[in-house]
Design an enzyme around this catalytic site. Structure first.
Site, PDB file in Angstrom:
ATOM      1  N   ASP A 185      -4.027   3.215  -5.006  1.00  0.00           N
ATOM      2  CA  ASP A 185      -2.992   2.433  -4.288  1.00  0.00           C
ATOM      3  C   ASP A 185      -2.091   1.103  -3.673  1.00  0.00           C
ATOM      4  O   ASP A 185      -1.480   0.878  -2.752  1.00  0.00           O
ATOM      5  CB  ASP A 185      -2.335   3.581  -3.406  1.00  0.00           C
ATOM      6  N   GLU A 186      -3.147   0.510  -4.360  1.00  0.00           N
ATOM      7  CA  GLU A 186      -2.274  -0.764  -3.454  1.00  0.00           C
ATOM      8  C   GLU A 186      -3.497  -2.006  -3.846  1.00  0.00           C
ATOM      9  O   GLU A 186      -4.011  -2.148  -4.579  1.00  0.00           O
ATOM     10  CB  GLU A 186      -3.594  -1.068  -1.590  1.00  0.00           C
TER      11      GLU A 186
ATOM     12  N   ASP B 254       0.923  -1.131   0.125  1.00  0.00           N
ATOM     13  CA  ASP B 254      -0.021   0.543   0.006  1.00  0.00           C
ATOM     14  C   ASP B 254       1.670   1.408   0.302  1.00  0.00           C
ATOM     15  O   ASP B 254       1.783   1.273   0.315  1.00  0.00           O
ATOM     16  CB  ASP B 254      -0.665  -0.269   1.171  1.00  0.00           C
TER      17      ASP B 254
HETATM   18  N1  DCP Z   1      -8.539   9.141  -0.219  1.00  0.00           N
HETATM   19  C1  DCP Z   1      -9.858   9.413  -0.773  1.00  0.00           C
HETATM   20  N2  DCP Z   1     -10.899   9.943   0.296  1.00  0.00           N
HETATM   21  C2  DCP Z   1     -10.474   8.966   0.787  1.00  0.00           C
HETATM   22  C3  DCP Z   1      -9.051   8.227   1.197  1.00  0.00           C
HETATM   23  C4  DCP Z   1      -8.385   8.305   0.715  1.00  0.00           C
HETATM   24  O1  DCP Z   1      -9.718  10.673  -1.936  1.00  0.00           O
HETATM   25  N3  DCP Z   1     -11.492   9.493   2.206  1.00  0.00           N
HETATM   26  C5  DCP Z   1      -7.431   8.895  -1.869  1.00  0.00           C
HETATM   27  C6  DCP Z   1      -6.686   9.810  -1.012  1.00  0.00           C
HETATM   28  C7  DCP Z   1      -5.223   8.638  -1.112  1.00  0.00           C
HETATM   29  C8  DCP Z   1      -6.020   7.426  -1.754  1.00  0.00           C
HETATM   30  O2  DCP Z   1      -7.121   7.142  -2.155  1.00  0.00           O
HETATM   31  O3  DCP Z   1      -3.736   9.093  -1.124  1.00  0.00           O
HETATM   32  C9  DCP Z   1      -5.614   6.451  -0.988  1.00  0.00           C
HETATM   33  O4  DCP Z   1      -5.930   6.275   0.039  1.00  0.00           O
HETATM   34  P1  DCP Z   1      -5.597   5.038   1.084  1.00  0.00           P
HETATM   35  O5  DCP Z   1      -6.539   4.992   2.425  1.00  0.00           O
HETATM   36  O6  DCP Z   1      -4.120   4.524   1.279  1.00  0.00           O
HETATM   37  O7  DCP Z   1      -4.621   6.929   2.321  1.00  0.00           O
HETATM   38  P2  DCP Z   1      -2.800   7.510   1.687  1.00  0.00           P
HETATM   39  O8  DCP Z   1      -2.127   6.615   0.519  1.00  0.00           O
HETATM   40  O9  DCP Z   1      -3.434   8.922   1.372  1.00  0.00           O
HETATM   41  O10 DCP Z   1      -2.008   7.372   3.596  1.00  0.00           O
HETATM   42  P3  DCP Z   1      -1.854   6.392   3.839  1.00  0.00           P
HETATM   43  O11 DCP Z   1      -0.766   6.206   4.302  1.00  0.00           O
HETATM   44  O12 DCP Z   1      -2.595   5.763   5.323  1.00  0.00           O
HETATM   45  O13 DCP Z   1      -2.025   4.311   3.115  1.00  0.00           O
HETATM   46 CA    CA Z   2      -2.264   4.159   1.479  1.00  0.00          CA
HETATM   47 CA    CA Z   3      -5.219   1.822   0.120  1.00  0.00          CA
END
Ligand code: DCP
Ligand code: CA
Ligand code: CA
Length: 356
Positions: A106-107, A8
């Site tokens: 992203d995963e 991820d």
């Molecule tokens: N995303 C979004 N709205 C949300 C959650 C996420 O648009 N409520 C988008 C932005 C994030 C991407 O999806 O960058 C991936 O979500 P993740 O939950 O994997 O979170 P992040 O990658 O941002 O952070 P982490 O380091 O906790 O994985």
């Molecule tokens: Ca992420």
């Molecule tokens: Ca994710």
């Protein structure tokens, strides 16, 4: 022995921005709508770890984020760029897997059981993957490794940020035991509330509860919850080769110039395609419309979602805004609607079938 990885990306959208704007590195950065000095509407999609120190998180109104950290740099999302970057990440990851399954932008899950003989080897392998993504794309990620998908996913959560966490065979139950029940994959707000009412606050307590009572309360899903809480998940890593996109097309009997009629046909196609998408258990990330005019000139327009969705309303909204760009008054012969970037709906979604 199965060896499964969940990779991820860390703070993905914000990390993508840091790559092309190195000057913002080390400063608090949030991706989302313009907060307009606290008066702006819309939410934070994600933020980097510097911004998280101030309490800013995904889903929070940008106005609130602004008040938590006035120095935070707010960047409006550029989905096309994130999609393209995601594609590059996935291309790299695919090369490390016997079986590969992308689960969101992203995963992805990687099953590399055939290539690895031990968890020690798996750890070295994970380091290689992390280095490769960092070298080629400048992006950090975290990796969970275990003998099933559930534990790989939960291990990854523990590995964040920028780490690797292994849960070996025989360690699953212990790994989960003391975690808050809300941390368990598949437990959303409603289920958590119900369980807490029963006095079940930790995953360990759920693991010891009576499975028959769980079925009485949660239907078939009770069994899944019980298994999850015990670290059991037999599901395989599967790539969906068959379906990459779902779409519909329509040719007007007579060339059509009335934008109202054209729009309503687009929405009809949209509804049909969404129905198929839902029945197959998918969520979409991109929406594309096509128009072919009477003179065979053809145009394609598309847009991306912040996160995968199967909402008819969201799809209709995207399509309506894309249709706005169509040349008014020009006669249209054929139109099409297509949903792409398909991913399997997550466990959370299944719950809504039981509790709406
Ligand atoms: N995303 C979004 N709205 C949300 C959650 C996420 O648009 N409520 C988008 C932005 C994030 C991407 O999806 O960058 C991936 O979500 P993740 O939950 O994997 O979170 P992040 O990658 O941002 O952070 P982490 O380091 O906790 O994985
Ligand atoms: Ca992420
Ligand atoms: Ca994710």
């Amino acid at each position: 022995m199965r060896i499964i990885f969940l990779v991820d990306m860390d703070y993905f959208f914000a990390a993508c921005e840091e790559v092309r704007r190195p000057e913002i590195r080390g400063k608090p950065v949030a991706v989302g709508a313009d907060p307009k000095a606290g008066k702006g509407r819309g939410v934070v999609m994600t933020c980097n770890y510097e911004a998280r120190k101030y309490g800013i998180k995904s889903g929070m109104p940008v106005s609130k984020a602004y008040f938590l950290c006035k120095d935070c740099i707010f960047i409006e999302p550029d989905f096309d760029y994130y999609e393209r970057t995601s594609g590059k990440v996935m291309d790299i990851l695919r090369g490390y897997a016997d079986k590969f399954e992308q689960v969101s932008i992203d995963e992805a899950y990687l099953d590399a059981s055939n290539r690895l003989g031990s968890y020690e080897e798996a750890e070295t392998y994970a380091k290689r993957i992390k280095d490769r993504i960092m070298e080629e794309l400048g992006l950090p990620c975290s990796i969970g490794i275990s003998y099933n998908k559930l534990l790989a996913k939960m291990a990854c959560q523990e590995a964040k940020p920028n780490g690797i966490k292994i849960v070996r065979e025989g360690e699953g139950k212990k790994f989960l035991e003391n975690m808050d029940i809300g941390e368990l994959y598949g437990v959303g707000k409603k289920i958590r509330e119900k369980l807490e009412k029963e006095g079940i606050k930790t995953i360990g307590q759920l693991a010891k509860s009576n499975v028959i009572e769980l079925v009485e309360k949660f239907g078939k899903y009770g069994i899944e919850l019980y298994n999850y809480s015990n670290g059991i998940d037999e599901s395989e890593v599967v790539e969906n080769y068959e379906v990459k996109s779902i779409g519909r097309e329509y040719t007007f009997e007579k060339d059509e110039a009335d934008l109202k009629n054209i729009t309503s046909k687009y929405l009809e196609l949209c509804d049909e395609a969404i129905k198929e998408l839902k029945s197959k258990g998918f969520e979409f990330k991109t929406v594309t419309i096509k128009v072919r005019y009477y003179d065979f000139e053809e145009h394609i327009k598309s847009t991306s979602m912040a996160s995968p969705s199967d909402s008819e309303e969201a799809a209709r909204k995207c399509i309506s805004s894309l249709v706005n760009g169509i040349e008014k008054g020009k006669k249209v012969r054929k139109i099409g609607v297509r949903f792409g970037g398909l991913v399997k709906a997550l466990g959370q979604k299944k719950l809504s079938l039981y509790f709406s």
